[in-house]
Design a protein around this motif. Structure first.
Motif, PDB file in Angstrom:
ATOM      1  N   LEU A  47    -116.653 -27.675  29.449  1.00 18.21           N
ATOM      2  CA  LEU A  47    -116.165 -28.512  30.543  1.00 18.21           C
ATOM      3  C   LEU A  47    -114.982 -29.341  30.055  1.00 18.21           C
ATOM      4  CD1 LEU A  47    -119.574 -29.673  32.086  1.00 18.21           C
ATOM      5  CD2 LEU A  47    -118.118 -27.761  32.779  1.00 18.21           C
ATOM      6  N   ARG A  48    -113.870 -28.657  29.889  1.00 19.15           N
ATOM      7  CA  ARG A  48    -112.674 -29.319  29.384  1.00 19.15           C
ATOM      8  C   ARG A  48    -111.441 -28.568  29.848  1.00 19.15           C
ATOM      9  NH1 ARG A  48    -111.324 -26.717  24.228  1.00 19.15           N
ATOM     10  NH2 ARG A  48    -112.958 -25.260  23.659  1.00 19.15           N
ATOM     11  N   ILE A  49    -110.318 -29.261  29.764  1.00 25.54           N
ATOM     12  CA  ILE A  49    -109.022 -28.655  30.016  1.00 25.54           C
ATOM     13  C   ILE A  49    -108.263 -28.706  28.702  1.00 25.54           C
ATOM     14  CG2 ILE A  49    -106.882 -28.718  31.346  1.00 25.54           C
ATOM     15  CD1 ILE A  49    -108.371 -30.255  33.507  1.00 25.54           C
ATOM     16  N   GLY A  50    -108.064 -27.563  28.084  1.00 23.52           N
ATOM     17  CA  GLY A  50    -107.461 -27.556  26.763  1.00 23.52           C
ATOM     18  C   GLY A  50    -108.335 -28.319  25.784  1.00 23.52           C
ATOM     19  N   ALA A  51    -107.742 -29.333  25.150  1.00 26.90           N
ATOM     20  CA  ALA A  51    -108.486 -30.127  24.172  1.00 26.90           C
ATOM     21  C   ALA A  51    -109.092 -31.380  24.778  1.00 26.90           C
ATOM     22  CB  ALA A  51    -107.561 -30.507  23.014  1.00 26.90           C
ATOM     23  N   VAL A  52    -109.021 -31.511  26.095  1.00 27.59           N
ATOM     24  CA  VAL A  52    -109.469 -32.739  26.753  1.00 27.59           C
ATOM     25  C   VAL A  52    -110.764 -32.494  27.524  1.00 27.59           C
ATOM     26  CG1 VAL A  52    -108.886 -34.539  28.416  1.00 27.59           C
ATOM     27  CG2 VAL A  52    -107.095 -33.533  26.980  1.00 27.59           C
ATOM     28  N   PRO A  53    -111.885 -33.052  27.080  1.00 26.50           N
ATOM     29  CA  PRO A  53    -113.131 -32.925  27.852  1.00 26.50           C
ATOM     30  C   PRO A  53    -113.009 -33.670  29.173  1.00 26.50           C
ATOM     31  CG  PRO A  53    -113.404 -34.481  26.043  1.00 26.50           C
ATOM     32  CD  PRO A  53    -112.058 -33.845  25.858  1.00 26.50           C
ATOM     33  N   LEU A  54    -113.661 -33.157  30.193  1.00 29.31           N
ATOM     34  CA  LEU A  54    -113.493 -33.712  31.531  1.00 29.31           C
ATOM     35  C   LEU A  54    -114.066 -35.120  31.670  1.00 29.31           C
ATOM     36  CD1 LEU A  54    -114.186 -30.595  33.781  1.00 29.31           C
ATOM     37  CD2 LEU A  54    -111.999 -31.532  33.006  1.00 29.31           C
ATOM     38  N   PHE A  55    -114.970 -35.504  30.771  1.00 31.04           N
ATOM     39  CA  PHE A  55    -115.526 -36.857  30.894  1.00 31.04           C
ATOM     40  C   PHE A  55    -114.471 -37.921  30.614  1.00 31.04           C
ATOM     41  CE2 PHE A  55    -116.142 -36.537  26.258  1.00 31.04           C
ATOM     42  CZ  PHE A  55    -115.791 -37.808  25.844  1.00 31.04           C
TER      43      PHE A  55
END
Length: 297
Positions: free
Chosen positions: A127-135
């Motif tokens: 649940l992330r975009i690239g290296a960024v978790p969506l939280f």
């Protein structure tokens, strides 16, 4: 209280009955104002405080070999918190729109900043975009949630609030500088001076219980930025993200981050101001006998 939720209206009714006999003067009156102020602040921070508690809990007890990656667990938990806030009418749909905007603005910044190496997250979960978790976007949403809630809980009004189009230009320049300073000059000190010029005359009026208080708006920016900086230290300790200097071991976040959070406060205030238009204080009403709505959570 403006735009209160049904739950807060019920809380207000109980608070009025409970505080109706509170003294109007002396040390007990001051203590009452102080306690109600703290309770209101806690109520305004409910989203962020709950999310921070989840981060700390995951840091202390979440198993590394769990079937669900920790970052995915944090994302699911953040979504659940947000849904419960709406379902139990702790947040209005109007406020939710502002919070979603905070989420989007924050996520875009996260994608850029992690790519530039300003900070990093553990590379786990789906649940992330690239290296960024969506939280991560929910942490910005927590700031938005606090801003919109404190606006109505304290019945905020503003004397000499600058024209909103001017504040919008300033906020856009601040947001752009978070990106452009990696390529050209860092204008944060120029922007800080611009904040003082634009908001320097503005005074915030807020009601706690019986009394109305006043504070320069720039001072309130600094106090909230300090509070977020303290929360950031807890979040980095919990492993939510790390700055490059923390990769070899955690240590407190540098005070220079206060400048970034101070500038972020301008963006936050401008976003909220486009939903709740700043109103001037009423004249001749510095002290009213009624209990301020939703005085306690």
């Amino acid at each position: 209280m403006r735009n209160s939720t049904p739950v807060e209206q019920r809380i207000d009714e109980r608070a009025r009955r409970f505080l109706a006999t509170a003294p109007a003067g002396g040390a007990k009156a001051k203590l009452t104002e102080f306690v109600v102020f703290g309770l209101k602040q806690g109520w305004a921070c409910i989203f962020g405080a709950t999310l921070l508690a989840v981060l700390m809990t995951a840091r202390l007890w979440y198993q590394d070999d769990a079937g669900l990656a920790r970052n995915d667990f944090l994302t699911v938990a953040a979504v659940v918190i947000q849904v419960l806030m709406v379902v139990f009418r702790l947040e209005t749909l109007r406020e939710l729109r502002v919070i979603v905007l905070f989420h989007l603005v924050g996520t875009v910044m996260e994608l850029f900043k992690t790519d530039m190496g300003s900070w990093s997250y553990e590379a786990e979960g789906v649940l992330r975009i690239g290296a960024v978790p969506l939280f991560s976007g929910f942490m910005y949403a927590a700031v938005g949630s606090y801003m919109v809630r404190v606006y109505r809980l304290f019945d905020l009004k503003f004397a000499a609030y600058p024209r909103r189009w001017i504040t919008a230009i300033l906020a856009a320049a601040i947001y752009a500088n978070f990106f452009t300073h990696h390529y050209i000059w860092d204008l944060r000190w120029v922007l800080l001076a611009a904040v003082v010029v634009v908001f320097g005359r503005c005074v915030m009026h807020f009601r706690v219980f019986r009394r109305e208080f006043r504070m320069p708006l720039v001072v309130s920016f600094l106090l909230v930025a300090l509070f977020i900086w303290l929360a950031e230290n807890i979040a980095t300790w919990s492993g939510a993200w790390q700055y490059p200097s923390q990769l070899d071991g955690w240590h407190p976040v540098g005070l220079e981050k206060l400048v970034a959070w101070f500038l972020l406060m301008i963006i936050s205030v401008v976003l909220v101001a486009w939903v709740y238009k700043p109103q001037p204080p009423e004249t001749g009403t510095t002290s009213r006998p009624e209990v301020s709505p939703a005085a306690v959570p």
